[in-house]
Design a protein around this motif. Structure first.
Motif, PDB file in Angstrom:
ATOM      1  N   VAL A  34      -0.277   2.148  -7.023  1.00  0.00           N
ATOM      2  CA  VAL A  34      -1.364   3.659  -7.071  1.00  0.00           C
ATOM      3  C   VAL A  34      -0.950   4.203  -5.829  1.00  0.00           C
ATOM      4  N   TRP A  35      -0.737   3.868  -4.798  1.00  0.00           N
ATOM      5  CA  TRP A  35      -0.462   4.364  -3.525  1.00  0.00           C
ATOM      6  C   TRP A  35       0.934   5.185  -3.499  1.00  0.00           C
ATOM      7  N   TYR A  36       1.596   4.452  -4.156  1.00  0.00           N
ATOM      8  CA  TYR A  36       2.957   5.165  -4.504  1.00  0.00           C
ATOM      9  C   TYR A  36       3.116   6.072  -5.354  1.00  0.00           C
ATOM     10  N   ALA A  37       2.057   6.089  -6.348  1.00  0.00           N
ATOM     11  CA  ALA A  37       2.040   7.325  -7.367  1.00  0.00           C
ATOM     12  C   ALA A  37       1.414   8.413  -6.551  1.00  0.00           C
ATOM     13  N   ALA A  38       0.358   8.193  -5.629  1.00  0.00           N
ATOM     14  CA  ALA A  38      -0.226   9.255  -4.879  1.00  0.00           C
ATOM     15  C   ALA A  38       0.779   9.860  -3.842  1.00  0.00           C
ATOM     16  N   ALA A  88       5.462   2.851 -10.847  1.00  0.00           N
ATOM     17  CA  ALA A  88       5.938   1.278 -10.612  1.00  0.00           C
ATOM     18  C   ALA A  88       7.426   1.315 -11.227  1.00  0.00           C
ATOM     19  N   GLU A  89       7.732   1.900 -12.333  1.00  0.00           N
ATOM     20  CA  GLU A  89       9.165   2.106 -12.628  1.00  0.00           C
ATOM     21  C   GLU A  89       9.832   2.716 -11.776  1.00  0.00           C
ATOM     22  N   ALA A  90       9.634   3.917 -11.260  1.00  0.00           N
ATOM     23  CA  ALA A  90      10.419   4.506  -9.994  1.00  0.00           C
ATOM     24  C   ALA A  90      10.525   3.616  -8.761  1.00  0.00           C
ATOM     25  N   PHE A  91       9.548   2.846  -8.346  1.00  0.00           N
ATOM     26  CA  PHE A  91       9.588   2.038  -7.370  1.00  0.00           C
ATOM     27  C   PHE A  91      10.552   0.785  -7.303  1.00  0.00           C
ATOM     28  N   ARG A  92      10.532   0.325  -8.634  1.00  0.00           N
ATOM     29  CA  ARG A  92      11.388  -0.824  -8.820  1.00  0.00           C
ATOM     30  C   ARG A  92      12.721  -0.353  -8.993  1.00  0.00           C
ATOM     31  N   GLU A 146      14.617   0.365   0.548  1.00  0.00           N
ATOM     32  CA  GLU A 146      13.635   1.328   0.438  1.00  0.00           C
ATOM     33  C   GLU A 146      12.333   0.788   0.105  1.00  0.00           C
ATOM     34  N   GLN A 147      12.368  -0.201  -0.885  1.00  0.00           N
ATOM     35  CA  GLN A 147      11.116  -0.893  -1.239  1.00  0.00           C
ATOM     36  C   GLN A 147      10.621  -1.562  -0.246  1.00  0.00           C
ATOM     37  N   ALA A 148      11.103  -2.415   0.778  1.00  0.00           N
ATOM     38  CA  ALA A 148      10.889  -3.220   1.700  1.00  0.00           C
ATOM     39  C   ALA A 148      10.349  -2.090   2.597  1.00  0.00           C
ATOM     40  N   ALA A 149      10.671  -0.997   3.088  1.00  0.00           N
ATOM     41  CA  ALA A 149      10.386  -0.117   3.727  1.00  0.00           C
ATOM     42  C   ALA A 149       9.010   0.479   3.295  1.00  0.00           C
ATOM     43  N   LEU A 150       8.810   0.777   2.036  1.00  0.00           N
ATOM     44  CA  LEU A 150       7.300   1.150   1.581  1.00  0.00           C
ATOM     45  C   LEU A 150       6.324   0.156   1.669  1.00  0.00           C
ATOM     46  N   ARG A 151       6.980  -1.394   1.235  1.00  0.00           N
ATOM     47  CA  ARG A 151       5.818  -2.266   1.361  1.00  0.00           C
ATOM     48  C   ARG A 151       5.452  -2.668   2.776  1.00  0.00           C
ATOM     49  N   ALA A 152       6.344  -2.318   3.901  1.00  0.00           N
ATOM     50  CA  ALA A 152       5.907  -2.623   5.022  1.00  0.00           C
ATOM     51  C   ALA A 152       4.869  -1.410   5.390  1.00  0.00           C
TER      52      ALA A 152
END
Length: 171
Positions: free
Chosen positions: A5-9, A62-66, A72-78
Motif C-alpha cells: 500500500v505504501w509503495y502504491a502511494a 505488488a506486481e511492480a514491486f516484485r 531495489e526491493q531491499a532498499a524499499l523494505r529498509a
C-alpha cells in the motif's frame, strides 16, 4: 500488505516528525515471513476494507514491486522499516487514508471497537481536502475534547459532513 500500500502511494518519506533526528534506523526487513494467524486475520480484514479501486492499485503495486531487482526491493523494505510502527500500521488503511494517517492519528488512533468502522467509513467518504480540514481541526482541538469532536462528526448526516466540516474549520 502495508508495504505494498505504501509503495502504491509512491513510497513517500515519513510524514511524522522524528523526535530523535539522526537516530539509526531499525534493521531492514529482509524477507516477509508468513504472519502469525492473528496478524493474517488483521491483514485479511484490512484487504477486505479496501474498495475495488484501491485493491487493484495495491495489486498493481505488488506486481511492480516484485518485478524490481532484489537490491531495489531491499532498499524499499529498509525505507519502510525505518518508518514509525504507527505509520507503517496506518498504511493498512489504504493509499489515501494511509498517507493521511499520521496527521489523523491523534484524533482517530484511540477509539472503541464500536466507533472504529463508522469512523473509518466517514473518513473514507471525505475528499482529501476535507481530511486536511479535519486534520487542522484536530490540531486545534484539545485532547480531552477530541472524543466529542468525533461524535459530532458522526452525528452529521453524510450529505452534510462537508458543510459541517467547512464551518468548523473556518471557526
Amino acid at each position: 500488505l502495508n508495504l505494498y500500500v505504501w509503495y502504491a502511494a509512491g513510497a513517500p518519506d515519513s510524514a511524522m516528525e522524528r523526535e530523535a533526528e539522526g537516530a539509526p534506523p531499525p534493521p531492514p526487513a529482509a524477507a516477509l515471513p508468513a504472519p502469525p494467524p492473528a496478524q493474517a486475520e488483521l491483514l485479511r480484514a484490512a484487504w477486505e476494507a479496501l474498495d475495488a479501486t484501491e485493491q487493484a492499485q495495491v495489486r498493481a503495486a505488488a506486481e511492480a514491486f516484485r518485478a524490481l531487482p532484489p537490491s531495489e526491493q531491499a532498499a524499499l523494505r529498509a525505507r519502510f522499516a525505518a518508518l514509525d510502527a504507527m505509520e507503517r500500521h496506518g498504511w493498512l488503511l489504504g493509499p489515501a487514508l494511509g498517507a493521511d494517517w499520521p496527521a489523523l492519528q491523534p484524533l482517530f488512533g484511540y477509539v472503541t471497537e464500536g466507533e472504529r468502522e463508522p469512523l473509518l467509513d466517514a473518513l473514507r467518504a471525505l475528499a482529501p481536502h476535507q481530511r486536511a480540514q479535519l486534520t487542522a481541526l484536530s490540531r486545534r482541538t484539545p485532547p480531552q475534547q477530541r472524543a466529542a469532536l468525533r461524535l459530532e462528526l458522526l452525528a452529521q448526516p453524510p450529505a452534510q459532513r462537508a458543510d459541517w466540516l467547512a464551518r468548523r474549520h473556518a471557526d
